[in-house]
Design an enzyme around this catalytic site. Sequence first.
Site, PDB file in Angstrom:
ATOM      1  N   ASP A 162      38.756  85.344  84.580  1.00  0.00           N
ATOM      2  CA  ASP A 162      38.748  85.457  86.044  1.00  0.00           C
ATOM      3  C   ASP A 162      37.844  84.448  86.731  1.00  0.00           C
ATOM      4  OD1 ASP A 162      40.343  87.602  85.709  1.00  0.00           O
ATOM      5  OD2 ASP A 162      38.816  89.120  86.111  1.00  0.00           O
ATOM      6  N   ARG A 197      65.283  80.482  96.759  1.00  0.00           N
ATOM      7  CA  ARG A 197      64.814  81.858  96.690  1.00  0.00           C
ATOM      8  C   ARG A 197      63.341  81.959  97.044  1.00  0.00           C
ATOM      9  NH1 ARG A 197      67.505  83.560  91.210  1.00  0.00           N
ATOM     10  NH2 ARG A 197      69.316  84.562  92.120  1.00  0.00           N
ATOM     11  N   GLY A 205      42.895  89.133  88.343  1.00  0.00           N
ATOM     12  CA  GLY A 205      41.766  88.942  89.252  1.00  0.00           C
ATOM     13  C   GLY A 205      41.548  90.203  90.066  1.00  0.00           C
ATOM     14  N   ARG A 297      46.075  85.642  79.526  1.00  0.00           N
ATOM     15  CA  ARG A 297      44.900  85.768  78.663  1.00  0.00           C
ATOM     16  C   ARG A 297      45.133  85.117  77.295  1.00  0.00           C
ATOM     17  NH1 ARG A 297      40.702  88.892  79.431  1.00  0.00           N
ATOM     18  NH2 ARG A 297      41.265  90.507  80.867  1.00  0.00           N
ATOM     19  N   HIS A 657      51.286  56.117  74.269  1.00  0.00           N
ATOM     20  CA  HIS A 657      51.511  56.447  75.680  1.00  0.00           C
ATOM     21  C   HIS A 657      51.723  57.912  75.985  1.00  0.00           C
ATOM     22  CE1 HIS A 657      51.633  52.150  76.095  1.00  0.00           C
ATOM     23  NE2 HIS A 657      51.392  52.380  77.371  1.00  0.00           N
ATOM     24  N   GLN A 659      49.602  59.854  75.867  1.00  0.00           N
ATOM     25  CA  GLN A 659      48.367  60.214  76.572  1.00  0.00           C
ATOM     26  C   GLN A 659      48.460  60.015  78.082  1.00  0.00           C
ATOM     27  OE1 GLN A 659      44.849  58.649  73.976  1.00  0.00           O
ATOM     28  NE2 GLN A 659      46.702  57.673  73.264  1.00  0.00           N
TER      29      GLN A 659
END
Length: 743
Positions: A162, A197, A205, A297, A657, A659
């Site tokens: 959180d 939509r 949270g 999570r 590339h 990266q």
Amino acid sequence: MSSPARPTHLPVRIGVLTSGGDAPGMNAAVRAVVRAGLRLGAQMFLIHEGYQGLVDGGDGITPADWDSVGSILHRGGTIIGTYRSKDFRTRPGQLKAATNLLRHGIDRLVVIGGDGSLTGANAFREAWPDLLAEVREAGEVDPELIDRHPDLIIAGLVGSIDNDLVGTDQTIGADSALHRIVDALDDISSTAASHQRSFVVEVMGRHCGYLALMSAIAGTCDFSLIPEQPPPDGWEERMCAELRRGRAAGRRESMVIVAEGATDRAGNPITAEYVKDQIAERLGEDTRVTILGHVQRGGSPSAYDRWMSTWLGYVAVKTVFEAAPGTPSVVIGNRGNTIIEIPLMEAVAATRQVPALIDQGDYDRAVELRGSSFAHMHRIFRAMSEPPRVRADADAKRIAIVHAGGLAPGMNTAAHAAVRLGIEEGFQMVGAVGGFPGLADGNVRPLDWGDVEGWAGLGGAELGTRRRVPEIEHLYAIGRVLENERIDGLLVIGGWNAYLAANLLWRERDRYPAFRIPMVCVPASIDNNLPGSELSIGSDTALNEISDALDRIKQSASASRRCFVVETMGRHCGYLTLMGGLAGGAERVYLHEDGVTLADLGRDVELLNHGFAHGRRLFLAIRNEEANPLYTTDFMARVFEEEGGDLFDVRQAILGHLQQGGNPSPSDRLLATQLVDFGIDTLKAQLEAGGDAACSVGTLAGQLVATPMERMFDDADTVFRRPRRQWWLELRAVLQAVAEEPR
Ligand code: ADP
């Protein structure tokens, strides 16, 4: 009561546990605590299932060696288990915990958990002297052993997706959770846009809107509902009006994000279902709800959650190892890229104040406690998500966006933010197509609010970027275009060449009046080599690509005994190499900053041979592409192969590339948005004052900073194109501590 000091021949014994909700990155922290602790000479213990392991003793507390925490860096959750221990909240439970710790001679703990777990840690520490008295009375533990451990010393690391602990910028797991959410939002937005939509997405949270707010910005949602800012009455109508205006301004989908703890001002929960009904009813829209739940999570930790947690774990164990008796409990956290130590109870008390302030209706103070960046991002979200109410008039100032230098993921996010935030400030925004060469050719296009729809999450650069720095002979053409297009300010987004180009224009302003306009450089380069900023846009995405690639490379080698030599980009800057090495669990990194000698390679051969002869199965070495011009990746791989004989084989991988590709990570999107917002503000201030100052913007210790153009290269090594002082070099010691087993 004064007590006998620990006899010097007895090693320090330290335990580590994870408690409360699990969070990706906890394993990286546990690994760093154990390994760095062993290197300091401490005896390390794993405490299983949170505090319950302390209470139960037995298998709940096990000694840890180097390999106990091997191959866990990439794993989500926590390998030592976590638990919400009811027993530990009770006096008898704590008495058992103290007895078990004393029996093991452990009097120092690193606790990784949320504010609940940290409160528990502190309560335990405060009760320690009384608990010792009770243990003594019970007569089950040798009194001499009790005398030797008069103090309990605790360092806390905050594990919480959180990001709810006041006082530290980022908690362990929050970045990974943002990755999960933003990936989901990108996916949802593509299907939503296809059908025009509306989607309502609920994220975790309960008291903290961090995940909701940051993912709303990174995922370009239209409306957000967070616990710290309950909306005033009539918000349903306002929300629908905004969604309507968004559609009219060019959006194909509407997305509303709701934190699970969102309420109205009377404290009634606002559920995703309720929001959906309101949209369906008031707008007649086909509206769907997605509750992301526990996927937020789970999963492998992000690169940031690996390297930052490793660093935090390293500092935490060092802190408890070196602490003098009586040292109060601390939390080890971060402010930007600086590690900080905060008094544990202060941090917990401030954190607990937030829900209380919300209950009292003091929303502004609640947001303030979340830190200045949270409040700032809250304002930015509104400015970006709401289509402009007024159109720029004909004589509005015109700002041109130019990309230059190598491609960096997040350039589109920056352009998107610049257009939306610039229009909000009353500017007309235009984009140079194809960098400075495009600008010189007059290739300039107006950019309206709706024109950048969908850009924020896209890799690449829609406007194009060129590495070429303009030459003197191009300046006339650039000046003409700036005049013809009536450009009043320049926002240059890019890497080293972008900075050079802007600097050239600035230096030539006496000759070309068109250059006498305010200019702002925004750092965008995967290399993270730009002066004036600790971080540049794109480098976090590249690190995630690298750590994903390293995970796969490691997996591919799992069935053999193999050494990998992997080459990363970065030119002469070793950021990607070192941080990629930390995130990917490399044993060795080679940086241009350190140089590589034959003697180094000789030592590494010895390290490899010794390791593989003693059961090692994998060795990962990462080399910066320019670490040494002669000792190339191929050369090093051959040396290791030849010297290793039959002990192991060697493979090389040049990441290349991949990266630079990839969609920008959440944190690159947020960085781009913040830096551009600051850049637009800076341009605005100059234009309002009739000034023509130029600067770069950046982030230092979590603060936004501007560096005037005249000082931009003062602290830069212009030969090797990197800052002279690079904050991350400090992490070499961290990598060494977790990578090299003491012999
Ligand atoms: P988090 O650490 O994620 O905030 P919790 O609030 O559930 O999660 O706390 C985790 C565990 O920490 C609890 O189950 C309990 O074992 C321990 N703990 C929390 N508060 C205290 C306390 N005041 N005293 C003792 N132990 C506590």
